[in-house]
Scaffold this motif. Structure first.
Motif, PDB file in Angstrom:
ATOM      1  N   ILE A 111     -35.961 -16.423  16.360  1.00 15.94           N
ATOM      2  CA  ILE A 111     -34.679 -17.021  15.997  1.00 15.94           C
ATOM      3  C   ILE A 111     -33.588 -15.966  15.903  1.00 15.94           C
ATOM      4  O   ILE A 111     -32.479 -16.123  16.442  1.00 15.94           O
ATOM      5  N   LEU A 112     -33.880 -14.862  15.217  1.00 11.27           N
ATOM      6  CA  LEU A 112     -32.873 -13.826  15.015  1.00 11.27           C
ATOM      7  C   LEU A 112     -32.472 -13.161  16.335  1.00 11.27           C
ATOM      8  O   LEU A 112     -31.289 -12.856  16.554  1.00 11.27           O
ATOM      9  N   LEU A 113     -33.444 -12.942  17.218  1.00 11.04           N
ATOM     10  CA  LEU A 113     -33.110 -12.364  18.523  1.00 11.04           C
ATOM     11  C   LEU A 113     -32.281 -13.340  19.354  1.00 11.04           C
ATOM     12  O   LEU A 113     -31.335 -12.940  20.055  1.00 11.04           O
ATOM     13  N   THR A 114     -32.631 -14.623  19.248  1.00 11.30           N
ATOM     14  CA  THR A 114     -31.855 -15.631  19.984  1.00 11.30           C
ATOM     15  C   THR A 114     -30.419 -15.677  19.489  1.00 11.30           C
ATOM     16  O   THR A 114     -29.459 -15.726  20.284  1.00 11.30           O
TER      17      THR A 114
ATOM     18  N   GLY B 147     -26.149 -16.284  20.322  1.00 12.26           N
ATOM     19  CA  GLY B 147     -25.511 -17.021  19.236  1.00 12.26           C
ATOM     20  C   GLY B 147     -24.068 -17.375  19.507  1.00 12.26           C
ATOM     21  O   GLY B 147     -23.609 -18.473  19.179  1.00 12.26           O
ATOM     22  N   ARG B 148     -23.309 -16.451  20.099  1.00 15.47           N
ATOM     23  CA  ARG B 148     -21.889 -16.705  20.357  1.00 15.47           C
ATOM     24  C   ARG B 148     -21.696 -17.869  21.313  1.00 15.47           C
ATOM     25  O   ARG B 148     -20.839 -18.738  21.107  1.00 15.47           O
TER      26      ARG B 148
ATOM     27  N   THR C 256     -22.596 -13.082  10.600  1.00 13.90           N
ATOM     28  CA  THR C 256     -22.748 -13.753   9.308  1.00 13.90           C
ATOM     29  C   THR C 256     -23.815 -14.832   9.373  1.00 13.90           C
ATOM     30  O   THR C 256     -24.616 -14.993   8.443  1.00 13.90           O
ATOM     31  N   MET C 257     -23.856 -15.572  10.483  1.00 14.69           N
ATOM     32  CA  MET C 257     -24.873 -16.620  10.634  1.00 14.69           C
ATOM     33  C   MET C 257     -26.278 -16.014  10.723  1.00 14.69           C
ATOM     34  O   MET C 257     -27.240 -16.580  10.194  1.00 14.69           O
TER      35      MET C 257
ATOM     36  N   ILE D 118     -32.202 -24.273  10.613  1.00 16.72           N
ATOM     37  CA  ILE D 118     -33.078 -23.353  11.351  1.00 16.72           C
ATOM     38  C   ILE D 118     -34.108 -22.728  10.404  1.00 16.72           C
ATOM     39  O   ILE D 118     -35.296 -22.632  10.721  1.00 16.72           O
ATOM     40  N   ALA D 119     -33.659 -22.312   9.207  1.00 13.19           N
ATOM     41  CA  ALA D 119     -34.568 -21.693   8.246  1.00 13.19           C
ATOM     42  C   ALA D 119     -35.601 -22.685   7.734  1.00 13.19           C
ATOM     43  O   ALA D 119     -36.764 -22.333   7.513  1.00 13.19           O
TER      44      ALA D 119
END
Length: 663
Positions: free
Chosen positions: A541-544, A549-550, A562-563, A635-636
Motif C-alpha cells: 500500500i505504501l509503495l503504491t 498516489g498523486r 500526508t496521506m 485502506i488501513a
C-alpha cells in the motif's frame, strides 16, 4: 529586478519558517529522551524496590510473649528467633533448645558441612541454614558485624546482574536492532542512489538532482534529509525497555503468586465423614483429646490469643495454619494445652522426601510415651494396623477397611484436596528407660482432613495463554498423584480424559503423560503468520501511494505524503486490534473490559488528528478533506479482513493443540 525580488522573498520566507524542521526535530528528540529517562527511572526504582523486598527475609521471633513474623532487619539483640527447616539464620546467636536441629555451614565455609546441634552444650549459630528440625536461638549480635553481614557484604549483588530471561531478552533486542540497522542502511543506499540518478522529484514535480546545475546547499540538504530518515528507522526499530519491562512484569506476578491460602474442607474418622463441630458430630472424648495432641504437639505453627474474646493469631506454613485454624475455630480445641502436660522427647521434622513429621512425647505422671505422626495420607495409612471410629473404639485395619479408606483418600484427591492423616501409638517404658525412637509401624489411624488450595484467579487463563503460545506446561508437585491430577485439570494443565495408572511416581507421571503441545515455539509461528501478511500489505500500500498516489487521488506531492503518513499510522492502530488475539478470529472479544487499551487507541487517534489538521508547519503535513480521511482509514481497515483470512490458514503445531483442547 523581478527575479532578484523573488529570490529575496524566498530567503525571507526561508528564514521565517526554516526553523520549523530543526525545532520539530529538537522537540521530538527532547520528548523521546525525557519520556525514556522518566520511564527508565521509574522502572529502576521499581526494580530496586523488588530487589530490596527479595532480600527482606521474613523470620519469626518471640516478642511480647507471642510469636510474630517480622523482617530480618528488625531483629534485635536479646531476641529469641524461631528456627525451622529451610530457614536462613538471620544473625549470630546461641542455640537455646529444639529437636533434631541440623544446620548447614556450607554457606560460610563453601564446603558441605552438616552439623547436628546438641542442646546440652551451647552452640553458636552464625549465618547458617537450617536443614532439619526446629529450635530457638538467642540473638547475640546483628548487622554487618555478624558473620551473616560479612558474608552478604562480600557477595556482589548488583541490580544489572543478568538472569537467563534477561539474557534472552537482551539477545532478542540486539537481534531486532541489527535487523533495523540493516534495513536502515539499505533504505539509505536506495534513497541515495535514487537521488543521485535523478529519480526523485520535488513538490513541483521537477527532478531534485540535476548534476552540476544543482547547488551544493541543495545537495547537502537532500542528503541530510535522507540520512535523517535512515536514523529514524534505527531509532524506531530498537525496543530499549523490553528486557526490563518483561522482568518487572514477571517479578510483580511472582509477588502476587506468593500469597498462599489453604483451608480444611473435609474431616473423616475412619470410613465416616464428620460434619459440624466436635459436639454435634458425637466425637468421643478420648479421640478428641488424641486429635488435640496430634494437632498441638506435632506442629511448628503457633496460636496466640491476647484474651478469651479476641480472634486467635495463627502463624506457620499455609498447611500448618489451615490445620490449626480448623482445630481451633471448627473443633474448639485448645492446642496449647498438650504442650503444658507433655514433655517432648524426640522430633522428626517434616521433609519433602518422607512427606511426614512425627513427635515422641511423655505425659507428665505417666509411664508411657506417645508417638504422633502427621503427613501424606497414603504414607501414614501404610504405617497403620488399626483405626479409630468416632465412638472412640479401635478396630483392626483389615484388607476391606484399608481399601475403603484408600477410596476415601482417592476421592478427596480427585476433588483437588490434599489429604493429611493423623496416626498415634503409645509405648510403655521398659525398666524406667524412655525410648527415643519413633515407631513407624503398628500405628492407629486417628483421622483424615482434606485441605483445599484454591486455584488463584487468572491461573487457568494464564495456562491457556501459555498453551496457545506453544509453551509446554508441566506441573511439578509432591502431592498425591490424584490430587496433582485434579489440580492440573482445575488449572487447565491436564485434560480430564487423560488417565493415570495406579503404579506410576506422581511427579514423573504428571511430567511425562499430560501432552499439552509440542515443544517448538508456536508463538513464533503465530507471530510470523500475522506479521508477514500485515507487513506485505502495508509495504504494498505504501509503495503504491508513494509512486501512484498523486495520480490515483489527484493530489499534489505534499497531500500525498500526508496521506502516506496518515495511512501508515492507522495501519498500526488497526493492527493493534489484530495483535490482541494472535490465534483467534474474533479480535474484539472482551475488548470492552480493557479500558487501558481503548484509552491508548483513543489518545493515538486524537493526536494523529491534531497533527494532520492543526500542526501543518510543525509536522510538515497538509489538511485532508473528508474523502481523503475516509480513503486513509478505509485502506488501513483492510488489515482486519486480511488478518481474519490468514488466521484461517493452519499453523504447524496448532492442530495437535486444538485436538488436545477439544478432548
Amino acid at each position: 529586478m523581478t527575479k532578484e525580488k523573488t529570490r529575496k522573498q524566498k530567503q525571507l520566507v526561508s528564514l521565517k519558517e526554516g526553523w520549523f524542521d530543526g525545532g520539530s526535530i529538537i522537540f521530538a528528540v527532547f520528548l523521546v529522551v525525557i519520556v525514556s529517562a522518566v520511564s527508565n527511572f521509574k522502572q529502576s526504582r521499581q526494580f530496586q524496590a523488588l530487589a530490596d523486598e527479595s532480600s527482606d527475609i521474613r523470620v519469626e521471633v518471640v516478642r511480647d510473649g507471642r510469636r510474630q513474623g517480622l523482617s530480618i532487619f528488625d531483629v534485635v539483640v536479646g531476641e529469641i528467633v524461631c528456627l525451622k527447616t529451610g530457614d536462613q539464620i538471620p544473625a549470630d546467636g546461641l542455640f537455646l533448645n529444639g529437636h533434631s536441629l541440623k544446620v548447614d555451614e556450607s554457606s560460610m565455609t563453601g564446603e558441605s558441612d552438616h552439623v547436628e546441634v546438641d542442646e546440652k552444650s551451647p552452640f553458636l549459630l552464625s549465618g547458617t541454614k537450617v536443614t532439619d528440625g526446629y529450635g530457638f536461638m538467642l540473638v547475640t549480635s546483628v548487622g554487618m558485624s555478624t558473620a551473616w553481614g560479612e558474608m552478604m557484604s562480600s557477595i556482589s549483588h548488583e541490580l544489572n546482574e543478568e538472569t537467563p530471561l534477561q539474557a534472552r531478552l537482551n539477545k532478542l533486542t540486539s537481534c531486532i536492532g541489527k535487523i533495523g540497522l540493516t534495513v536502515a542502511v539499505l533504505v539509505l543506499a536506495v534513497m541515495l542512489i535514487r537521488y543521485f540518478t535523478g529519480n526523485t522529484r520535488d513538490e513541483t514535480g521537477n527532478r531534485e538532482f540535476l548534476g552540476r546545475k544543482t547547488k551544493v546547499d541543495d545537495v547537502m540538504n537532500s542528503v541530510i534529509n535522507i540520512i535523517a530518515a535512515a536514523v529514524t528507522i534505527i531509532v524506531v526499530a530498537i525496543p530499549e525497555g523490553l528486557p526490563l519491562a518483561v522482568t518487572l512484569t514477571l517479578a510483580f506476578s511472582m509477588k502476587r503468586m506468593m500469597k498462599e491460602h489453604a483451608m480444611v474442607t473435609e474431616f473423616w474418622i475412619g470410613k465416616e465423614a464428620m460434619t459440624g463441630n466436635a459436639s454435634s458430630s458425637g466425637l468421643a472424648h478420648n479421640l478428641y483429646e488424641l486429635l488435640q495432641d496430634a494437632v498441638g504437639l506435632n506442629t511448628i505453627g503457633n496460636v496466640y490469643k491476647s484474651n478469651s474474646e479476641s480472634t486467635p493469631e495463627i502463624t506457620g506454613s499455609p498447611t500448618e495454619k489451615a490445620i490449626l485454624s480448623w482445630a481451633v475455630l471448627d473443633l474448639g480445641m485448645n492446642v496449647d494445652e498438650p504442650k503444658q502436660c507433655c514433655k517432648v522427647i524426640n522430633v522428626e521434622a517434616f521433609n519433602s522426601e518422607k512427606k511426614r513429621s512425627g513427635v515422641l512425647v511423655k505425659r507428665i505422671r505417666e509411664k508411657t510415651v506417645h508417638i504422633q505422626w502427621k503427613g501424606a495420607a497414603e504414607m501414614i495409612l501404610a504405617m497403620c494396623s488399626h483405626y479409630y471410629v468416632k465412638s472412640g473404639t479401635i478396630r483392626v485395619l483389615d484388607g476391606e477397611a484399608r481399601k475403603q479408606i484408600e477410596i476415601v483418600i482417592k476421592d478427596m484427591a480427585a476433588k483437588s484436596l490434599r489429604c493429611i492423616a493423623f496416626a498415634h501409638t503409645k509405648v510403655a517404658e521398659a525398666d524406667g528407660q524412655v525410648q527415643e525412637k519413633l515407631e513407624e509401624t503398628g500405628l492407629t489411624l486417628l483421622g483424615l482432613v482434606g485441605l483445599k488450595d484454591p486455584c488463584r484467579p487468572g491461573v487457568r487463563a494464564a495456562v491457556e495463554c501459555c498453551r496457545n503460545a506453544g509453551v509446554n506446561v508441566k506441573m511439578v508437585t509432591g502431592d498425591n498423584v490424584h490430587t496433582a491430577r485434579a489440580i492440573a485439570i482445575e488449572c487447565g494443565i491436564l485434560n480430564p480424559d487423560v488417565g493415570l495408572n495406579n503404579d506410576d511416581a506422581p511427579t514423573n507421571d504428571l511430567m511425562s503423560k499430560p501432552p499439552v503441545g509440542r515443544s517448538e515455539p508456536l508463538i513464533t509461528k503465530l507471530m510470523w503468520r500475522n506479521l508477514i501478511p500485515q507487513a506485505i500489505y502495508q509495504v504494498t500500500i505504501l509503495l503504491t501511494l508513494q509512486f501512484k498516489g498523486r495520480s490515483i487521488f489527484g493530489v499534489n506531492e505534499s497531500v500525498k505524503d500526508t496521506m502516506i503518513f496518515n495511512t501508515f499510522v492507522f495501519c498500526q492502530i488497526f493492527n493493534e486490534f489484530n495483535a490482541r488475539k494472535l490465534e483467534k478470529k474474533n479480535i474484539f472479544k472482551g475488548i470492552h473490559k480493557n479500558k487501558l487499551f481503548l484509552a491508548i487507541i483513543g489518545i493515538t487517534i486524537v493526536l494523529q488528528l491534531i497533527m494532520v489538521e492543526f500542526l501543518k508547519k510543525f509536522a510538515d503535513t497538509e489538511r485532508l478533506n473528508w474523502g481523503q480521511w475516509a480513503a486513509c482509514i478505509g485502506i488501513a481497515a483492510m488489515s482486519w479482513p486480511i488478518g481474519f483470512l490468514f488466521k484461517c490458514i493452519p499453523v504447524s503445531g496448532t492442530q495437535l493443540l486444538f485436538k488436545q483442547r477439544a478432548s
